[in-house]
Design a protein around this motif. Structure first.
Motif, mmCIF file in Angstrom:
data_model
loop_
_atom_site.group_PDB
_atom_site.id
_atom_site.type_symbol
_atom_site.label_atom_id
_atom_site.label_comp_id
_atom_site.label_asym_id
_atom_site.label_seq_id
_atom_site.Cartn_x
_atom_site.Cartn_y
_atom_site.Cartn_z
ATOM 1 N N HIS A 1 0.859 -1.186 0.000
ATOM 2 C CA HIS A 1 0.000 0.000 0.000
ATOM 3 C C HIS A 1 0.896 1.238 0.000
ATOM 4 N N VAL A 2 0.659 2.136 -0.938
ATOM 5 C CA VAL A 2 1.329 3.439 -0.895
ATOM 6 C C VAL A 2 0.214 4.446 -0.653
ATOM 7 N N SER A 3 0.138 5.009 0.538
ATOM 8 C CA SER A 3 -0.996 5.878 0.814
ATOM 9 C C SER A 3 -0.520 7.244 1.311
ATOM 10 N N ARG A 4 -1.286 8.282 0.940
ATOM 11 C CA ARG A 4 -0.977 9.628 1.406
ATOM 12 C C ARG A 4 -2.198 10.177 2.110
ATOM 13 N N ASP A 5 -1.947 10.721 3.264
ATOM 14 C CA ASP A 5 -3.019 11.416 3.976
ATOM 15 C C ASP A 5 -3.183 12.774 3.303
ATOM 16 N N ASN A 6 -4.354 13.043 2.732
ATOM 17 C CA ASN A 6 -4.519 14.264 1.941
ATOM 18 C C ASN A 6 -4.547 15.519 2.804
ATOM 19 N N ARG A 7 -4.782 15.392 4.091
ATOM 20 C CA ARG A 7 -4.835 16.587 4.933
ATOM 21 C C ARG A 7 -3.429 16.969 5.389
ATOM 22 N N SER A 8 -2.689 15.959 5.909
ATOM 23 C CA SER A 8 -1.361 16.289 6.428
ATOM 24 C C SER A 8 -0.286 16.119 5.359
ATOM 25 N N GLY A 9 -0.575 15.368 4.310
ATOM 26 C CA GLY A 9 0.430 15.128 3.281
ATOM 27 C C GLY A 9 1.429 14.044 3.631
ATOM 28 N N ASP A 10 1.189 13.303 4.751
ATOM 29 C CA ASP A 10 2.121 12.242 5.151
ATOM 30 C C ASP A 10 1.999 11.044 4.218
#
Lengths: 292, 444
Positions: free
Chosen positions: B73-82
């Protein structure tokens, strides 16, 4: 002197003490080995038991007094509710029929599979003699997979119901019976097969007319024994997976107090069924194997 | 002297034979017909027709692909950008900061994921883009009132669009955009992290490199040798838990061994007491036989449940359940074997003035030991399999791990691993018991 010479026969008297000493020595050694093995075995059992107890949630001695607590709790509640039990028995009869049906269909299908596999895996009878080791390995693999593995995976794909259990038990049955069938077929008289071959019969005709009539009583007897085992397996699979009376038992057990009359009704049904099937198969097997 | 054929009229004889043949032919047809009729009834009772609808073939596809592959899984938190990269999306499979698989590159706020075969996914501050070869670029921008899709029409199969979620499935992987996060899944063959987890210093090294390290490289951890470090890293692998699995397998074998041998020890004296040629008191024999019948009639399942209530979950409970169940079977088998012995040997021993116990020791035991041992060993093998199932009920051994892994419905690679181990274990026990049987019985 004359006595001992008679006992040991034509051996020269000079060799006597040696033989005797050697014999005593051998007995002593045998006894010692036996003793060592026994000590080893006892040590293994004791340490294994202690290990198993250590990894268990409750200890052995703590649990012993509790052993009768649960059955007596169940029985006393069921006794208070005894008027309801005949009704419960009727209620669970369809599940019992399902459990027995699962076992019967699985034994039938597995037995048919085992018949084909075992003939293909028997030296001297196989359709493709070079492939006998392959069919043997297939049977080994079928036998080695526990039913629960296949059943749980199939439940995930096929959903609940009796079919996953049937497939799981049938696969295991094909492997287990296949081995026994093949041992029987190995001892079958090859003369009828040769006779049939000489008149131009093909493989399936040779098997059907030459081998099957010889092995049928023994095969049937093994299949009956397997049916008995499969009824138990089908009840257990119901408990772990889905379908049949095992599942009802699990539901009633999970409910706990208040449904112990159901638990007792299911116990009774299972017990009576297993004893009856046991008896019938015992009788039938005796007749089949020992002749009527 | 009249012969048989002379006394019977020839016509009667041939008629009789023809009739018998006709009857045989009828039974030969009736048996398969009855079996078929029963199977047809069972098919209806089991609702085989409805099975086709209930079957979840997508589950089968997931299962089959999961058996031999893993996903990252390559995931990005769209709020924090992590950004997190995790194998199977699990915390214990997460790449530590500063370490990424070579198909993921990060440059400032732009992340590029190369799914292989020309499929490239890019995350950037404005949103995300997915380049599908042979089709074009799927662009996604989050706005105040939902996600905006920018892709050439018509949309290819495998793209689903709603206001809050856009998902793309291709052969190369899966892509999922929601307002809160964007995820890409890449599927790769193999059982990842099987030997070492990501935080291990041995991760990603080839077998030759590892061998060189083990045999003489510089110590990675000065406190211990590389080989020991390697083994402990493997044994405590958090993803596959090899140590726990080995313990569970051992527990299962232990349950089978203790149960079978214990049952044999208990059943041997009982078998003597239930054999008609050893026990003169008829009532005692009858009573014991009924006890055996009762034990076998109350199924292993019920014994297991009752024992689990008293002793709690664990391997001892399983061993005791096997012990009780098999005491019934062994008692019956042993007493039958004792009844079938050759009486002449016992008489021979008795003629030397031996007492009851000596008669049993020297006249009976040598005759029955091979039979009993062979049965005990056969049961030992079959109980290894039962112990897997009993373990699932009482909560011990590999059976428990297996049912747990199946119930999560996602760790199918672990299910496959356990299945392989169970099959190997049973086959090993099978050949071990076969070998022992041959050694002890034929080898003398």
């Amino acid at each position: 002197m004359a006595d001992t010479a008679l006992a040991t026969g034509p051996l020269p008297p000079a060799g006597q003490p040696d033989i005797r000493a050697a014999y005593l020595e051998m007995t002593r050694r045998k006894r010692m080995y036996g003793g060592i093995l026994l000590v080893l075995f006892v040590a293994l059992m004791a340490s294994g038991f202690l290990l198993a107890e250590g990894r268990n949630a409750g200890g052995f001695l703590d649990g012993l007094p509790m052993l009768t607590a649960f059955p007596s709790e169940v029985l006393s509640e069921a006794w208070a509710n005894r008027a309801a039990i005949p009704g419960r028995i009727l209620q669970f009869l369809p599940s019992l029929v399902e459990t027995v049906n699962i076992a019967a269909v699985a034994t039938l299908l597995g037995g048919l599979g085992a018949a084909v596999l075992s003939l293909l895996a028997t030296r001297g009878l196989s359709r493709w003699p070079r492939l006998t080791p392959l069919f043997r390995r297939i049977m080994d693999a079928f036998r080695a997979v526990p039913e629960i593995v296949i059943a749980l995976v199939l439940i995930f794909i096929l959903g609940g119901g009796p079919v996953p259990a049937v497939i799981a038990i049938a696969i295991h049955t094909a492997g287990a019976l296949g081995k026994l069938f093949s041992e029987v077929a190995e001892n079958a008289d090859p003369k009828p097969v040769e006779g049939l071959q000489s008149v131009g019969a093909n493989w399936s005709q040779r098997m059907w007319l030459g081998v099957i009539p010889q092995v049928a009583p023994n095969w049937l007897s093994y299949a009956l024994l397997r049916f008995e085992i499969n009824v138990r397996a089908s009840a257990i699979l119901g408990f772990v997976g889905e379908g049949g009376i095992g599942h009802d038992l699990k539901l009633a057990m999970q409910w706990g107090q208040g449904r112990y009359d159901q638990v007792v009704a299911i116990f009774l049904l299972l017990f009576v069924t297993i004893v009856i099937i046991d008896r019938i198969s015992d009788r039938a097997r005796e007749r089949l194997v020992k002749g009527r | 002297m009249p012969t048989l054929t002379a006394t019977l009229p020839a016509a009667d004889l041939s008629q009789g034979i023809v009739r018998r043949f006709a009857r045989r032919r009828l039974t030969a047809l009736a048996v398969p017909a009855a079996i078929l009729a029963y199977l047809a009834y069972a098919a209806i009772a089991f609702d085989v027709a409805g099975l086709a609808q209930r079957a979840r073939w997508d589950n089968a596809a997931i299962l089959l692909s999961d058996f031999w592959s893993y996903k990252t899984h390559v995931s990005r938190d769209n709020r924090s950008g992590d950004l997190t990269v995790a194998i199977e999306g699990e915390a214990k499979g997460t790449y530590p900061p500063g370490m990424l698989p070579d198909w993921v590159t990060v440059a400032g706020e732009v992340t590029t994921i190369d799914l292989g075969g020309g499929h490239v996914v890019t995350y950037d501050p404005a949103g995300a883009r997915y380049v599908v070869p042979g089709y074009g670029t799927i662009g996604i921008r989050p706005t105040e009132d939902g996600l905006v899709l920018d892709a050439p029409e018509p949309l290819p199969e495998g793209v689903s669009v709603s206001k809050n979620r856009i998902a793309v499935t291709t052969q190369a992987g899966r892509f999922n955009y929601t307002r809160s996060k964007v995820e890409t899944f890449r599927y790769q063959p193999g059982w990842e992290l099987f030997f070492f987890t990501l935080d291990s210093p041995f991760r990603g090294k080839g077998p030759l490199e590892l061998a060189a390290l083990a045999l003489g490289g510089e110590r990675i951890d000065p406190a211990r040798s590389n080989l020991g470090y390697m083994l402990s890293e493997f044994w405590t692998n958090k993803m596959w838990r090899h140590g726990d699995v080995a313990w569970a397998m051992f527990e299962t074998v232990l349950m089978a061994f203790l149960g079978t041998m214990g049952a044999a020890l208990v059943a041997l004296p009982l078998g003597f007491l239930a054999a008609s040629n050893m026990m003169p008191v008829r009532a005692a024999r009858f009573g014991l036989r009924r006890v055996f019948d009762f034990i076998r009639g109350v199924d292993a399942l019920v014994w297991t449940i009752v024992l689990a209530r008293a002793f709690g979950p664990g391997p001892m409970t399983g061993a005791l359940a096997i012990l009780i169940t098999d005491t019934g079977s062994f008692g019956k088998l042993f007493s039958e074997a004792l009844e079938n012995i050759d009486e002449r040997q016992v008489e021979g021993v008795r003629s030397t003035g031996a007492g009851g116990l000596q008669k049993a020791r020297f006249g009976v035991i040598p005759q029955v030991v091979p039979v009993l041992l062979s049965q005990v060993l056969y049961y030992l093998e079959s109980n290894t399999r039962s112990a897997t199932i009993i373990g699932a009920i009482v909560g011990g051994g590999i059976g428990l791990l297996l049912t747990q892994a199946i119930m999560t419905q996602k760790d199918w690679e672990e299910v496959a691993y356990y299945m392989v181990l169970i099959v190997l274990m049973v086959m090993l026990m099978d050949s071990l018991s076969g070998w022992l049987r041959r050694r002890l019985i034929r080898g003398g």
